[in-house]
Design an enzyme around this catalytic site. Structure first.
Site, PDB file in Angstrom:
ATOM      1  N   SER A 136       0.743  -1.312  -0.130  1.00  0.00           N
ATOM      2  CA  SER A 136      -0.050  -0.137   0.011  1.00  0.00           C
ATOM      3  C   SER A 136       0.732   1.273  -0.060  1.00  0.00           C
ATOM      4  O   SER A 136       1.983   1.295   0.531  1.00  0.00           O
ATOM      5  CB  SER A 136      -0.930   0.138   1.434  1.00  0.00           C
ATOM      6  OG  SER A 136      -1.753   1.244   1.447  1.00  0.00           O
ATOM      7  N   TYR A 149      -2.258  -0.446  10.911  1.00  0.00           N
ATOM      8  CA  TYR A 149      -2.138  -0.914   9.458  1.00  0.00           C
ATOM      9  C   TYR A 149      -0.957  -0.498   8.542  1.00  0.00           C
ATOM     10  O   TYR A 149      -0.461  -1.588   8.134  1.00  0.00           O
ATOM     11  CB  TYR A 149      -3.482  -0.376   8.756  1.00  0.00           C
ATOM     12  CG  TYR A 149      -3.609  -0.686   7.331  1.00  0.00           C
ATOM     13  CD1 TYR A 149      -3.970  -1.687   6.953  1.00  0.00           C
ATOM     14  CD2 TYR A 149      -3.375   0.312   6.431  1.00  0.00           C
ATOM     15  CE1 TYR A 149      -4.158  -2.086   5.589  1.00  0.00           C
ATOM     16  CE2 TYR A 149      -3.593   0.081   5.117  1.00  0.00           C
ATOM     17  CZ  TYR A 149      -3.953  -1.120   4.566  1.00  0.00           C
ATOM     18  OH  TYR A 149      -3.966  -1.387   3.317  1.00  0.00           O
TER      19      TYR A 149
HETATM   20  N1  NAP Z   1      -8.614  -0.479  -0.521  1.00  0.00           N
HETATM   21  C1  NAP Z   1      -7.668   0.198  -0.647  1.00  0.00           C
HETATM   22  O1  NAP Z   1      -7.759   1.490  -0.878  1.00  0.00           O
HETATM   23  C2  NAP Z   1      -6.387  -0.370  -0.362  1.00  0.00           C
HETATM   24  C3  NAP Z   1      -5.107   0.689  -0.847  1.00  0.00           C
HETATM   25  C4  NAP Z   1      -3.833  -0.007  -0.893  1.00  0.00           C
HETATM   26  C5  NAP Z   1      -3.891  -1.441  -0.529  1.00  0.00           C
HETATM   27  N2  NAP Z   1      -4.968  -2.115  -0.243  1.00  0.00           N
HETATM   28  C6  NAP Z   1      -4.717  -3.544   0.043  1.00  0.00           C
HETATM   29  O2  NAP Z   1      -5.103  -4.265  -0.950  1.00  0.00           O
HETATM   30  C7  NAP Z   1      -5.685  -5.507  -0.444  1.00  0.00           C
HETATM   31  C8  NAP Z   1      -7.284  -5.805  -0.587  1.00  0.00           C
HETATM   32  O3  NAP Z   1      -7.908  -4.899  -0.152  1.00  0.00           O
HETATM   33  P1  NAP Z   1      -9.433  -4.544  -0.525  1.00  0.00           P
HETATM   34  O4  NAP Z   1      -9.661  -3.142  -0.203  1.00  0.00           O
HETATM   35  O5  NAP Z   1      -9.824  -5.201  -1.616  1.00  0.00           O
HETATM   36  O6  NAP Z   1     -10.084  -5.166   0.873  1.00  0.00           O
HETATM   37  P2  NAP Z   1     -11.324  -5.978   1.010  1.00  0.00           P
HETATM   38  O7  NAP Z   1     -12.736  -5.798   0.031  1.00  0.00           O
HETATM   39  O8  NAP Z   1     -11.896  -6.161   2.404  1.00  0.00           O
HETATM   40  O9  NAP Z   1     -10.991  -7.312   0.946  1.00  0.00           O
HETATM   41  C9  NAP Z   1      -9.889  -8.305   1.139  1.00  0.00           C
HETATM   42  C10 NAP Z   1     -10.324  -9.624   0.814  1.00  0.00           C
HETATM   43  O10 NAP Z   1      -9.122 -10.397   1.810  1.00  0.00           O
HETATM   44  C11 NAP Z   1      -9.798 -11.537   2.154  1.00  0.00           C
HETATM   45  N3  NAP Z   1      -9.296 -11.757   3.434  1.00  0.00           N
HETATM   46  C12 NAP Z   1      -9.368 -10.989   4.663  1.00  0.00           C
HETATM   47  N4  NAP Z   1      -8.611 -12.049   5.773  1.00  0.00           N
HETATM   48  C13 NAP Z   1      -8.675 -13.069   5.197  1.00  0.00           C
HETATM   49  C14 NAP Z   1      -8.031 -14.418   5.828  1.00  0.00           C
HETATM   50  N5  NAP Z   1      -7.678 -14.298   6.985  1.00  0.00           N
HETATM   51  N6  NAP Z   1      -7.927 -15.654   5.028  1.00  0.00           N
HETATM   52  C15 NAP Z   1      -8.178 -15.426   3.952  1.00  0.00           C
HETATM   53  N7  NAP Z   1      -8.638 -14.170   3.074  1.00  0.00           N
HETATM   54  C16 NAP Z   1      -8.962 -13.107   3.921  1.00  0.00           C
HETATM   55  C17 NAP Z   1     -11.264 -11.095   2.048  1.00  0.00           C
HETATM   56  O11 NAP Z   1     -11.917 -12.219   2.085  1.00  0.00           O
HETATM   57  P3  NAP Z   1     -12.905 -13.011   3.393  1.00  0.00           P
HETATM   58  O12 NAP Z   1     -13.215 -11.943   4.033  1.00  0.00           O
HETATM   59  O13 NAP Z   1     -13.737 -13.833   2.451  1.00  0.00           O
HETATM   60  O14 NAP Z   1     -11.810 -13.755   3.933  1.00  0.00           O
HETATM   61  C18 NAP Z   1     -11.190 -10.446   0.723  1.00  0.00           C
HETATM   62  O15 NAP Z   1     -11.465 -11.272  -0.210  1.00  0.00           O
HETATM   63  C19 NAP Z   1      -5.329  -5.539   1.022  1.00  0.00           C
HETATM   64  O16 NAP Z   1      -4.026  -6.010   1.101  1.00  0.00           O
HETATM   65  C20 NAP Z   1      -5.274  -4.066   1.413  1.00  0.00           C
HETATM   66  O17 NAP Z   1      -4.329  -3.731   2.433  1.00  0.00           O
HETATM   67  C21 NAP Z   1      -6.276  -1.650  -0.378  1.00  0.00           C
END
Ligand code: NAP
Length: 234
Positions: A136, A149
């Site tokens: 990130s 985080y």
């Molecule tokens: N959104 C942003 O603005 C942003 C910016 C920079 C980086 N990121 C990074 O991008 C990644 C995805 O973020 P997102 O925004 O798409 O989040 P999200 O919509 O909450 O999706 C997270 C995903 O991870 C899975 N997950 C969470 N805990 C888990 C576990 N213990 N075991 C297996 N799967 C797990 C969730 O599925 P289940 O709940 O079904 O397990 C879901 O598929 C993260 O690493 C985040 O730090 C996001």
């Protein structure tokens, strides 16, 4: 090409898996929610894509190992692992609970490590492979109101950039991706907030596609991807 995408039940992971499947990649999906994984798989398959999934809590090292092995066996091999699964909790040090701290560390750092260590021996044996780790912008610059985080994302950055130095000699590529704000969640019920200025999950998918398509002797080691406009602007 056979690619495992963790955290593919929604958000960025779903966007990555959908784009790669559309481009002809066989995708293996991992997350904890069976219904959501099945829904993503059905969407991909109904568009003609090849897809398998494994339900797994990546915080459990044995479960993570089994899920990776299961998907590799179902796909008939592995060319790339995209470590995307992550927990986003934006709370400051005064409000974050101990359980939330542990969940962040166990998911964002340990889960990523468990998945990676399962696939690396196979990639080393085939002298080819690619690990893409989703860090990130908060893994590069401080995040007020999200110190825990940010700590986990700095850990992803440190692990990922160091891992490259450990495995490149075996023909294994490692890329660290640094997204800014991504429009990954459904709008909160009743919220009129506009998220269209953010990067879309499919655009992270397109970035991963370009990262995977570099020639055999070339690597994109780091990619920062942000919205063009500042928050709130379209
Ligand atoms: N959104 C942003 O603005 C942003 C910016 C920079 C980086 N990121 C990074 O991008 C990644 C995805 O973020 P997102 O925004 O798409 O989040 P999200 O919509 O909450 O999706 C997270 C995903 O991870 C899975 N997950 C969470 N805990 C888990 C576990 N213990 N075991 C297996 N799967 C797990 C969730 O599925 P289940 O709940 O079904 O397990 C879901 O598929 C993260 O690493 C985040 O730090 C996001």
């Amino acid at each position: 090409m056979k690619v495992i995408v963790t955290g593919a039940s929604k958000g960025i992971g779903k966007g990555i898996a959908t784009v790669l499947a559309r481009e002809g990649y066989t995708v293996g999906l991992v997350a904890r929610s069976p219904d959501m994984l099945m829904a993503v798989q059905k969407t991909i398959e109904s568009a003609g894509g090849r897809c398998v999934h494994a339900v797994c809590d990546l915080r459990d090292p044995e479960a993570a190992h089994q899920a990776m092995e299961h998907l590799i066996s179902r796909m008939g091999g592995i060319d790339a692992l995209i470590n995307n699964a992550g927990l986003v909790i934006r709370k400051d040090v005064f409000t974050l609970t101990l359980d939330e701290w542990r969940a962040l560390v166990d998911t964002n750092i340990s889960g990523l490590f468990y998945a990676t260590r399962t696939v690396l021996p196979r990639m080393k044996a085939q002298n080819r492979g690619h690990i893409i780790n989703i860090s990130s912008i908060s893994g590069r610059v401080p995040l007020a109101g999200g110190s825990a985080y940010a700590a986990t994302k700095y850990a992803v950055t440190g692990f990922s950039e160091s891992l490259l130095l450990e495995v490149r000699q075996y023909g294994i590529k490692v890329t660290t991706v640094y997204p800014g704000s991504v429009d990954s969640g459904p709008p909160r019920p009743g919220s009129a907030e506009d998220h269209s200025w953010k990067v879309q999950p499919a655009e992270i998918g397109s970035a991963c596609l370009n990262i995977l398509k570099t020639s055999a002797n070339t690597l994109i080691s780091a990619l920062e991807i942000r919205p063009l406009q500042p928050p709130g602007k379209k």
